[in-house]
Enzyme design. Structure first.
Site, PDB file in Angstrom:
ATOM      1  NE  ARG A  18      -3.585  -2.507   2.419  1.00 54.90           N
ATOM      2  CZ  ARG A  18      -4.552  -1.628   2.152  1.00 54.90           C
ATOM      3  NH1 ARG A  18      -5.122  -1.602   0.966  1.00 54.90           N
ATOM      4  NH2 ARG A  18      -4.925  -0.748   3.055  1.00 54.90           N
TER       5      ARG A  18
ATOM      6  NE  ARG B  64      -3.948   2.129   0.804  1.00 58.50           N
ATOM      7  CZ  ARG B  64      -3.951   3.449   0.800  1.00 58.50           C
ATOM      8  NH1 ARG B  64      -2.872   4.106   0.463  1.00 58.50           N
ATOM      9  NH2 ARG B  64      -5.028   4.113   1.137  1.00 58.50           N
TER      10      ARG B  64
ATOM     11  CD  GLU C 215     -11.187   1.919  -2.079  1.00 57.58           C
ATOM     12  OE1 GLU C 215     -11.050   0.728  -2.432  1.00 57.58           O
ATOM     13  OE2 GLU C 215     -10.320   2.535  -1.440  1.00 57.58           O
TER      14      GLU C 215
END
Length: 159
Positions: free
Chosen positions: A103, A56, A64
């Site tokens: 992440r 990330r 999104e």
């Protein structure tokens, strides 16, 4: 004889201690990786040592395009894909290793030295968002967002 050896021994032990300290520090150079998949505008999968990891980008939030589709989400995903898919990147860590989803949190750099996080924001495909304590380049990202907003680039001209 021992009186001469002891000071040298302590000096050597001190040097070993200093070297061990510096070798244990995280490198500012970062990890060299290859992008194997682009998830969306701010998340990628990379290969490190034969394993795949989710990454990330730090300090950015792209619209999104996975479970829900937000305004400019598909465009942000496609721009990120065009920018990094199959590329070799250098990743730089800030404070946290991972986010709550596991992440890796990283700043990503292209071979030409440009920071991916900043390119996404400057071109209007992501917003600069601060997530303390990972704020090393937040001023730089905010400046890039201000520039994109003024020029009405990307999502700033559409959403």
């Amino acid at each position: 004889m021992i009186k001469r050896v002891v000071p040298w021994l302590f000096a050597l032990l001190g040097l070993v201690g200093v070297l061990a300290y510096f070798l244990s520090m995280p490198t500012t150079r970062g990890e060299e990786v290859r992008v194997v998949h682009v998830v969306d505008g701010d998340t990628i999968h990379v290969e490190i040592g034969g394993q795949t990891y989710r990454v990330r980008y730090i300090g950015v939030d792209a619209p999104e395009n996975t479970r829900t589709v937000e305004c400019f989400g598909p465009e942000a995903t496609e721009f990120n894909r065009a920018l990094v898919a199959g590329q070799h990147l250098r990743l730089e860590r800030d404070v946290n290793e991972t986010d709550r989803y596991g992440r890796l949190l990283r700043y990503a750099y292209l071979a030409d030295g440009r920071m991916v996080n900043e390119v996404l924001v400057r071109e209007g495909y992501a917003l600069a968002r601060s997530f303390p304590p990972d704020v090393k380049y937040q001023d730089r990202l905010r400046d890039a967002e201000r520039d994109a907003r003024r020029a009405r680039r990307g999502l700033w001209g559409k959403c």
